[in-house]
Design a protein around this motif. Structure first.
Motif, PDB file in Angstrom:
ATOM      1  N   ALA B  23       0.840  -1.196   0.000  1.00 34.93           N
ATOM      2  CA  ALA B  23       0.000   0.000   0.000  1.00 34.93           C
ATOM      3  C   ALA B  23       0.874   1.244   0.000  1.00 34.93           C
ATOM      4  CB  ALA B  23      -0.910   0.003   1.222  1.00 34.93           C
ATOM      5  N   PHE B  25       0.783   5.543  -0.283  1.00 37.65           N
ATOM      6  CA  PHE B  25       0.006   6.776  -0.209  1.00 37.65           C
ATOM      7  C   PHE B  25       0.989   7.932  -0.349  1.00 37.65           C
ATOM      8  CE2 PHE B  25      -1.743   3.443   2.440  1.00 37.65           C
ATOM      9  CZ  PHE B  25      -3.056   3.356   1.995  1.00 37.65           C
ATOM     10  N   VAL B  49      -2.610  -1.455  -3.342  1.00 35.29           N
ATOM     11  CA  VAL B  49      -3.247  -0.174  -3.021  1.00 35.29           C
ATOM     12  C   VAL B  49      -2.353   1.003  -3.417  1.00 35.29           C
ATOM     13  CG1 VAL B  49      -4.135   1.270  -1.151  1.00 35.29           C
ATOM     14  CG2 VAL B  49      -4.498  -1.220  -1.097  1.00 35.29           C
ATOM     15  N   ALA B  66      -2.552   1.838   7.295  1.00 37.62           N
ATOM     16  CA  ALA B  66      -2.188   0.625   6.551  1.00 37.62           C
ATOM     17  C   ALA B  66      -1.216  -0.225   7.366  1.00 37.62           C
ATOM     18  CB  ALA B  66      -1.574   1.004   5.202  1.00 37.62           C
ATOM     19  N   ALA B  71      -0.016  -4.129   6.718  1.00 38.85           N
ATOM     20  CA  ALA B  71       0.491  -4.094   5.342  1.00 38.85           C
ATOM     21  C   ALA B  71       1.915  -3.538   5.301  1.00 38.85           C
ATOM     22  CB  ALA B  71      -0.421  -3.234   4.473  1.00 38.85           C
TER      23      ALA B  71
END
Ligand SMILES: Cc1ncc(C[n+]2csc(CCOP(=O)(O)OP(=O)(O)O)c2C)c(N)n1
Ligand code: SF4
Lengths: 260, 364
Positions: B23, B25, B49, B66, B71
């Motif tokens: 993931a 971001f 993600v 996350a 993750a």
């Protein structure tokens, strides 16, 4: 006169400790409606059978320990950032039920960006937004939701509109975003309203289960300690002073959510 | 695997997903943006993600979430974005969960500029946020090293359940070099034992950085400090060149370390017994090896793309007796080999009494 039976007849339990509510003492003041909000959430989680799938993101505020108060997985976000944390959790585990519990300082002030963007992304999370028109934890300072004229420790003469501006209406604001599926305001000031609040929390969680988008239940709540009132006076204050400014109602319910 | 020509930012991104990034971001900021753009393409391709956050504040808190979900997770940024992330970094560190952050450093302070710099050394090594802790900080000196250290960053983060920052300067992020990528690792089939996955068939789990009682707060801090002590003992990393017979040491990391290498090579060609020490781990600072080398030389020169930040760590390692010179460029200026060579020669002539001539060839 019939004799008093020695063995009581089989009784239906009318009250049980919700499974989703941890059996611990809380740090809330006596008469504070945070406790009621917790109970409603726990009942809703139990009724929907979500306890083993649920993850709660606690705020910074009086509910900072709420991750300890539920008998389910939980974590504690920086002040205002619970929707971002919830986003990280939900994106990694789309099948789990992710909720945040946030006060009005947490959500409406420092964290309004995260709340707006979570709603705007139609993030399938559920926010329980506790609006008590004040910063409880830090000792009663003005919140964005503080009413005009309301005295707080940082508006000692009462909130003077020309300086901090008008109170912020979160449900109305977030309902305006296309990503919002379910945004309603309820109140915790009496039994009838508490029942409606519970129903709304159940529906909000169902909206998340159905993957319909962002859901938020705003709860008008009391802070007897920092309002300087007894608990009954505080409940009355919600009714007389908050309800006219923050009317309870359904601000956004998408068509699919009406079928739930 | 075949070597391929890759831009630093892209190589870091590809290495991260091969190391098992689940993931990501992030928020755009130069000179880091290609990393985000590349993952925007690759992560969805792999069914993983990717989310562009509304700010670096949101990005780091999404990473925090996350990481709570168990993750392998990462964000990347540069100067101003790193500043915005400080609170979230501290919460992650205070929660004993792993996360990786890439800082492709640019010129500061303020908006500064988008040119390469090393001006975040203090920010990343001294704590990266409030409270008493240090992240593990790794500084690559080439695209290949950026790839290797990205993989290491994830492994260290998981092993210690600790925050790891890859501190690359803008040159590393932007330049293209041949590199060999690691093989694609399969994603783990189970979640780590702290992950918030729902309390099914087990007691509820909680992740927080809150310790209301000072006794508990101190106990938690002691736990972090014990982990850091172990990290200082086991995770010091550095490379060195021409140090065997050196009587003068040049110290630089990342791109500055590379430029310093060229200067040391040139100095050697002119008969000076200079050596190079390039820290790879900025935290833990490799002071065990550096102290040994400093005991052997008569002086040293620190080269950085800032006003002298690692300089303080070198001075601590050098103690009172060894002279330490400094050459730094700021605000996005990159030193040339000639600049460093002339700083080296002047410090050398000042500090080294009389140098025995270089005999034979010393391995670089
Ligand atoms: C970044 C940051 N700023 C300020 C604080 C201090 N703080 C703690 S709680 C709080 C206000 C919480 O008020 P609210 O969200 O209304 O929740 P309540 O306590 O009323 O339930 C503030 C400002 C903090 N912990 N972190
Ligand atoms: S300070 Fe106010 S909001 Fe906080 S627990 Fe007490 S009554 Fe409730």
């Amino acid at each position: 006169m019939s004799p008093i039976p020695m063995v009581p007849p089989a009784m239906e339990p009318v009250y049980q400790h919700p499974l989703a509510l941890a059996d611990v003492h809380t740090t809330y003041c006596p008469g504070c409606t945070h406790g009621i909000a917790h109970r409603l959430i726990a009942e809703a989680i139990d009724e929907l059978g979500l306890r083993e799938r649920a993850i709660l993101v606690a705020p910074v505020g009086c509910a900072v320990f709420s991750y300890e108060y539920f008998n389910m997985d939980g974590c504690e976000a920086p002040h205002g950032r619970a929707p971002a944390m919830a986003t990280g959790i939900k994106r990694c585990q789309p099948d789990q039920i992710v909720m945040t519990y946030q006060g009005d300082g947490d959500l409406a002030s420092i964290g309004i960006g995260e709340a707006i963007h979570a709603a705007s992304r139609a993030e399938p999370i559920t926010i329980i937004f506790v609006n008590n028109a004040i910063y409880g934890m830090t000792g009663g300072q003005m919140a964005p939701t503080t009413l005009a004229g309301q005295k707080t420790t940082s508006s000692p003469a009462g909130r003077a509109i020309p300086i901090p501006g008008q109170p912020l209406h979160i449900s109305e604001l977030l309902a305006g975003l296309p990503g919002s599926a379910y945004v309603v305001r309820r109140s915790l000031h009496d039994a009838a309203n508490i029942r409606k609040a519970k129903k709304a929390i159940v529906t909000a969680l169902k909206v998340q289960m159905a993957g319909l988008g962002f859901s938020l239940v705003e709860l008008l709540s009391s802070c007897p300690t920092n309002w300087g009132m007894t608990p009954p006076q505080a409940l009355d204050w919600i009714k007389t002073n908050m309800l006219p400014i923050y009317p309870v109602g359904d601000y956004k319910i998408v068509e699919a959510a009406k079928q739930l | 695997m075949a070597r391929q020509l890759m831009k630093g930012n892209v190589a870091i991104a590809e290495a991260a997903l091969r190391a098992g990034l689940e993931a990501y971001f992030g928020y755009p900021i130069t000179p880091q943006t290609e990393l985000l753009e590349y993952l925007a393409q690759r992560m969805p391709e792999l069914g993983r993600v990717f989310l562009q956050a509304e700010s670096e504040i949101a990005a780091i808190n999404m990473v925090y979430g996350a990481a709570c979900a168990g993750a392998r997770t990462m964000t990347s940024s540069s100067g101003p974005g790193m500043s915005l992330m400080q609170e979230g970094l501290s919460y992650i560190a205070g929660s004993d969960i792993p996360a990786v952050v890439v800082d492709v450093m640019r010129g500061g302070p303020g908006l500064g500029n988008i040119q390469p710099s090393q001006s975040d050394y203090f920010q990343v090594t001294r704590s990266a946020g409030h409270g008493d802790y240090h992240p593990i900080v790794l500084a690559p000196g080439s695209v290949q090293e950026a790839v290797d250290l990205t993989v290491l960053a994830f492994d260290l983060a998981d092993h210690y359940r600790h925050l790891v920052i890859l501190a690359a300067d803008g040159l590393i992020g932007q330049m293209m070099e041949p590199c060999e990528l690691p093989p694609m690792r399969p994603l783990p089939s189970s979640k780590p034992d702290y992950a918030l996955t729902g309390a099914k068939d087990r007691p509820a789990r909680r992740i927080a950085s809150l310790y209301l009682k000072p006794e508990d707060g101190e106990a938690h801090n002691r736990k972090i400090q014990a982990r850091l002590a172990q990290i200082r003992e086991s995770e010091q990393r550095s490379v060195e060149h021409f140090t065997e017979d050196a009587d003068f040491l040049v110290i630089g990391y990342g791109s500055a370390g590379r430029i310093a290498y060229s200067a040391v090579e040139a100095a050697r060609a002119q008969g000076l017994r200079a050596g190079l020490f390039r820290p790879i781990s900025l935290y833990p600072f490799p002071d065990i090896r550096l102290s040994q080398l400093l005991a052997q030389v008569e002086g040293c020169l620190v080269v950085e793309m800032n006003a002298g930040q690692m300089l303080e760590d070198v001075r601590l390692a050098a103690g009172h007796d060894l002279p330490v010179a400094f050459y730094g460029r700021m605000g996005g200026m990159v030193p040339t080999t000639e600049d460093v060579l002339s700083a080296l020669k002047s410090a050398y002539s000042e500090f080294v009494a009389e140098s025995a001539p270089v005999v034979g060839k010393v391995k670089g």
